[in-house]
Design an enzyme around this catalytic site. Structure first.
Site, short mmCIF file in Angstrom:
data_model
loop_
_atom_site.label_atom_id
_atom_site.label_comp_id
_atom_site.label_asym_id
_atom_site.label_seq_id
_atom_site.Cartn_x
_atom_site.Cartn_y
_atom_site.Cartn_z
N LYS A 112 29.11 28.40 48.98
CA LYS A 112 28.41 28.65 49.43
C LYS A 112 27.17 29.69 50.38
CE LYS A 112 28.82 24.02 48.02
NZ LYS A 112 30.71 23.38 48.08
C1 LIG Z 1 31.89 23.54 46.94
C2 LIG Z 1 32.84 23.78 47.17
C3 LIG Z 1 33.62 23.59 45.96
C4 LIG Z 1 33.46 23.24 44.92
O1 LIG Z 1 32.11 24.49 44.44
P1 LIG Z 1 31.50 23.58 42.62
O2 LIG Z 1 30.06 24.72 42.49
O3 LIG Z 1 31.03 22.47 43.61
O4 LIG Z 1 32.36 23.48 41.90
C5 LIG Z 1 35.43 24.79 46.37
N1 LIG Z 1 35.52 24.21 47.86
C6 LIG Z 1 34.98 24.90 48.29
C7 LIG Z 1 35.13 24.86 49.98
C8 LIG Z 1 33.45 24.18 48.58
O5 LIG Z 1 32.47 24.36 49.45
#
Ligand SMILES: *Cc1c(COP(=O)(O)O)cnc(C)c1O
Length: 466
Positions: A112
């Protein structure tokens, strides 16, 4: 570049407004009116570029004239200089033609950061230009909060208030949020659960009068278009590193809200040869059930070892449904209104088209742990539980061993020590050097009652110019 709503009624907006808007006024999500398309020759000419140079080429058409090119380049240089690996998103080989793309070398050790480190800078740039201020309000069960806080720490025109359920997030997760220093950073521990936090955020967005008209709320949740945009880049980067665009690639993506994998779908539509996209879910498998049986139906939330993928519905899936319906906003609106009441299906030919684009698999906690253990025993490489789900799904769904299979490594294993322990390994994942003193750092947060009026009063009193 103009952006339109997936439900067809809200006004089209330019990049700046889309950045500051969460949901469209008709309840839809914003998507670009048309996508840029790059020729193989052009993509080939990007070989050897640094991550931020590549990011500029991929994203500039979306930003267009909202930000002058030199300013945007500088912003991208700063954003990705904050990552701890020189390559920003390095590839690690697991097996013949099988790779993990490490997306956890940013400040909060999860993918993120790729989007939120940029989003903070984009917001501040646009707000400075407009002489505006916003309050970001969000609820977190752990992961997104820290990435959002890190992304906004240097923003002059943003205050950020993140609500987390008091004593219900792990210590690592709490400390990642509460030890970030900055006058504009406010952590609130609510004496309630995650749903209570989320409800307060929702109510506050619905009625912002508590801010007295002096500032406005903004959201940085996963439906924000700029987050998707930033995630398109690493598909290009990984492909170029492994011989693309003259070879096609397969990607397996640990999926919750469908943001990350939707970015991969866009990369493909923009001209990158991608022959397979695997949706990897945990037991919260609404997408896998839809892909397997054309039934889109909410089940109760399950708590798993991969909490960042614990969702009931995937908000960004609406963006795919819009394309599957020939960009007919009225059809999407009707479908999703029905989906809120009970199970829905889409026309068979549309569903078959979705199946051509995506494969899927759902992986339970036990198989997640088995995968972590197996990969560690063979490779001495430790996967976090989310990435492990991606690797497992990649192996189950793989169509062609001649095509490189790349699993997106979405988090660093040290963020999820419980899953590592549960997998029966005695190794303890170490926090990287820049976070090694996390447990000694000073924490700052305020505990408030489970009462929306109290939380709103706190925000009204504590934002910068209050
Ligand atoms: C947010 C997140 C996901 C999922 O990603 P999306 O874009 O919501 O599908 C997967 N793994 C981790 C570690 C995350 O923080």
């Amino acid at each position: 570049m103009r952006y339109i709503s997936t439900r067809g009624e809200a006004p089209a907006l330019g990049f700046e407004d889309v950045l500051l808007t969460g949901l469209a006024s008709d309840g839809g999500l914003y998507v670009p009116e048309s996508l840029p398309h790059f020729s193989l020759e052009e993509i080939r000419s990007w070989r050897g570029l640094s991550y931020s140079e590549l990011a500029f080429n991929v994203m500039h058409p979306f930003v267009d004239d909202a930000i002058p090119a030199d300013d945007f380049r500088k912003m991208l240089d700063e954003t990705y200089a904050g990552f701890t690996h020189q390559a920003v998103a390095p590839l690690v080989q697991l097996d013949t033609n099988e790779w993990v793309l490490e997306l956890f070398r940013g400040p909060t050790l999860a993918f993120k950061d790729f989007a939120l480190q940029l989003l903070g800078r984009l917001l501040d740039y646009v707000l400075e230009k407009r002489n505006q201020h916003v309050v970001i309000m969000g609820a977190t069960s752990g992961d997104t909060g820290s990435a959002a806080i890190e992304g906004c720490r240097r923003c002059e025109h943003v205050d950020i208030f993140i609500l987390h359920p008091h004593q219900r997030v792990s210590e690592v997760q709490r400390r990642q949020m509460t030890t970030v220093q900055g006058d504009n950073i406010h952590n609130i521990a609510v004496k309630g659960n995650f749903d209570d936090c989320q409800r307060m955020v929702k109510e506050s967005f619905g009625d912002q009068s508590f801010l007295g008209g002096k500032t406005q709320l903004a959201a940085v949740n996963s439906i924000n278009w700029a987050r998707i945009m930033a995630q398109i880049v690493y598909y290009f980067q990984a492909s170029l590193a492994l011989g693309g665009p003259d070879r096609s690639m397969a990607f397996s993506v640990p999926t919750g809200n469908f943001g990350d994998i939707f970015a991969g779908y866009l990369a493909k539509k923009m001209g990158l040869p991608i022959s397979q996209l695997v949706i990897a879910t945990n037991r919260n498998d609404i997408l896998h059930r839809f892909m397997s049986g054309n039934k889109y139906e909410q089940h109760k939330l399950e708590h798993t070892l991969s909490p960042s993928m614990d969702i009931m519905v995937s908000s960004n899936f609406e963006r795919l449904l819009f394309d599957l319906h020939g960009r007919d906003g009225a059809a999407v609106k009707e479908l999703l209104e029905n989906a809120a009441k009970g199970p829905v299906s889409i026309e068979d030919y549309r569903w078959r088209h979705a199946r051509k684009l995506f494969d899927s698999d759902a992986v339970d906690d036990k198989t997640t742990c088995d995968t972590i253990r197996e990969i560690y025993e063979r490779n001495e490489y430790l996967l976090d539980p989310h990435t492990a789900i991606g690797v497992r799904a990649a192996r189950t769904c793989r169509r062609d061993p001649a095509v490189p299979m790349i699993t997106l490594g979405t988090a660093h294993p040290a963020k999820f020590p419980d899953a590592i322990a549960e997998s029966g390994l005695s190794v303890k994942p170490e926090l990287p050097a820049h976070m090694a003193d996390l447990f000694e750092r000073e924490e700052r947060y305020t505990v408030l009652d489970n009462d929306v009026a109290g939380v709103q009063a706190f925000i009204a009193q504590h934002w910068k110019n209050a």
